[in-house]
Enzyme design. Structure first.
Site, PDB file in Angstrom:
ATOM      1  N   ASP A 160       2.552  11.685 -15.769  1.00 61.38           N
ATOM      2  CA  ASP A 160       2.003  13.016 -15.997  1.00 61.38           C
ATOM      3  C   ASP A 160       3.041  14.024 -16.502  1.00 61.38           C
ATOM      4  OD1 ASP A 160       0.403  15.245 -15.961  1.00 61.38           O
ATOM      5  OD2 ASP A 160       0.478  15.503 -13.791  1.00 61.38           O
TER       6      ASP A 160
ATOM      7  N   ASP B 185       0.835  18.180 -23.908  1.00 60.32           N
ATOM      8  CA  ASP B 185       0.547  17.426 -22.696  1.00 60.32           C
ATOM      9  C   ASP B 185       0.008  16.043 -23.043  1.00 60.32           C
ATOM     10  OD1 ASP B 185       0.116  16.906 -19.985  1.00 60.32           O
ATOM     11  OD2 ASP B 185      -1.871  17.817 -19.992  1.00 60.32           O
TER      12      ASP B 185
END
Ligand SMILES: *[C@@H]1O[C@H](CO)[C@@H](O)[C@H](O)[C@H]1NC(C)=O
Ligand SMILES: *[C@@H]1O[C@H](CO)[C@@H](O)[C@H](O)[C@H]1NC(C)=O
Ligand SMILES: *[C@@H]1O[C@H](CO)[C@@H](O)[C@H](O)[C@H]1NC(C)=O
Length: 442
Positions: free
Chosen positions: A110, A322
């Site tokens: 992540d 992201d």
């Protein structure tokens, strides 16, 4: 942090002490696989779902992700009435080995969070998982982190508390109802059999009170925790720091591919790679986890739309890059302008059908070339392929945007827009580079 989590922190803070020793600094490089959650190689793979269904659920995950990120960027941004749906928030998974003897773990990778954590025994409350919990007592190399030592003080003061025997107890929440609480520890972590990929003293959270809002999805049960790759001091990226020259990159394969995507630490220099472009990497002190870029506009063919001046995106550093969000998210007015431009340049109309829950256009792919879509980041023009921005349903002749708008959301460059590029984060040089690449071969 929620007051409730803080209470839990105080309640569960009675464990033992040990020492922390820093790692020696040498340069090394290694590459590991990143597995998309819906790829045939993933333990979450569900062959009964159609590509359209998968894209649709990626859209709803993107919304909850964007809400989550917004909450962490600005707690006042979301009204209390907004509830994030119970959605598994990871998109890519990675394998690692922890402890002595090594135990294999499968975790969410992540770029939008910092802590590395694993579900540990004895557990007060854990998300259901298939493999046995990691038991620090069975690892001869595990050490707890004292609360006055450096790794503990790297946590924000609202994220830590000193346990009754001086050990560091952490609490880490994810902007929605998900959180992990446990003991900060150090152990050997190994990412592959490559010698370069063994680290003797990585700090991680041994979580004994964890709640992932989406853990009800039984396919999640292979997931045992999370590896934070954000810019904050306790992320894997930051901990490897100088050893990897403060650089990492990924190369993501197209949706549905049988190949794995790659995550590379200590990448070789991208300077001489064909077609490489670089843009400043912006890290903001109020949200040290996120990697921001500055987007000046998007051109379609010869025309361009720019994020509006009097909006929240006016700041320098107006979009988060992201890997944990599938769709690209834009602020509403910019999104609407972009849609208008797409309609104009492609000569298409919005279709009634929207199988993916996003805007779809009726589009007949003939031999005519698709117009050029270019993202103009400061100093870097990134030319996108059709599949970076749209999902094309050939049977229905529907061209659906891989973009969403969230009223309260922070703009995010999602991972679909990054497929087919090597994307390098150079924290030392303060830049992100994009090079068009066949990621199935690299
Ligand atoms: C280990 O890292 C060094 C420095 O990046 C690199 O030259 C070497 O090829 C790497 N070894 C392996 C086995 O990948
Ligand atoms: C590293 O991982 C491999 C599995 O790929 C394992 O067999 C090996 O023992 C580990 N090495 C160390 C030093 O823990
Ligand atoms: C992936 O592999 C399966 C089985 O080996 C094959 O049937 C399928 O066509 C492959 N898909 C792609 C996109 O290569």
């Amino acid at each position: 942090m929620e007051p409730l989590i803080f209470c839990f922190l105080i309640l569960y803070s009675s464990l033992f002490i040990a020492t922390f020793s820093g790692a020696t600094k040498t340069q090394r490089g290694f590459t590991i696989d990143l597995i998309h959650r819906d790829s045939p190689l993933s333990p979450f793979y569900n062959p009964s779902l159609t590509p359209t269904q998968l894209i649709k659920s990626a859209a709803s995950r993107s919304i909850s992700r964007s809400n989550r990120v917004s909450l962490l960027v600005d707690e006042n941004k979301l009204p209390n009435t907004i509830v994030t749906p119970d959605e598994f928030f990871g998109e890519y998974l990675m394998r690692y080995y922890i402890g002595t003897p090594p135990v294999e773990r499968f975790a969410i990778a992540d770029t939008g969070s910092d802590l590395i954590w694993v579900q540990c025994s004895p557990c007060k409350k854990c998300n259901p998982q298939k493999p046995p919990l990691f038991d620090p007592k069975k690892s001869s190399t595990f050490r707890t982190v004292p609360c006055d030592s450096q790794p503990c003080t790297l946590l924000h003061k609202n994220q830590r508390i000193c346990g009754t025997s001086g050990q560091c107890v952490y609490g880490y929440s994810y902007g929605d109802k998900s959180f992990t609480i446990g003991q900060l520890g150090v152990d050997l972590i190994n990412f592959s059999s490559n010698k370069n990929a063994t680290f003797h003293h990585l700090t991680f959270g041994c979580g004994f009170l964890n709640k992932e809002t989406a853990a009800t999805d039984t396919r999640m049960s292979q997931n045992t925790g999370l590896v934070g790759l954000g810019a904050g001091p306790l992320s894997l990226t930051s901990q490897l720091g100088d050893e990897i020259g403060r650089k990492f990159s990924y190369c993501l394969v197209p949706f549905g591919s049988n190949f794995t995507s790659k995550l590379k630490f200590g990448s070789e220099s991208m300077e001489n790679v064909k077609g490489v472009v670089s843009t400043p990497l912006i890290i903001k002190s109020n949200t040290p986890t996120y990697y921001y870029l500055n987007l000046e506009g998007i051109s379609v063919g010869m025309k361009m739309v720019k994020p509006s001046k009097n909006s929240a995106t006016n700041d320098y550093g107006n979009i988060i890059i992201d890997s944990g969000t599938a769709y690209t998210n834009f602020e509403e007015s910019f999104y609407n302008e972009f849609v208008t431009l797409v309609k104009e340049v492609l000569g298409v109309k919005v279709a009634k059908e929207n199988p993916t829950n996003t805007i779809c256009f009726k589009y007949y792919a003939k031999n005519n070339a698709f117009p050029k879509f270019v993202f103009h980041f400061t100093g870097a023009m990134v030319s996108m392929n059709r599949d970076n921005l749209f999902y094309y349903d050939h049977d229905e002749n529907l061209l659906c945007l891989l973009m969403k708008t969230t009223k309260f959301g922070v703009p995010i460059l999602g991972h679909q827009a990054q497929v087919g590029f090597r994307v390098e984060y150079d924290l030392q040089g303060g830049k992100v580079s994009f090079a068009p690449t066949d990621c199935t071969k690299n």
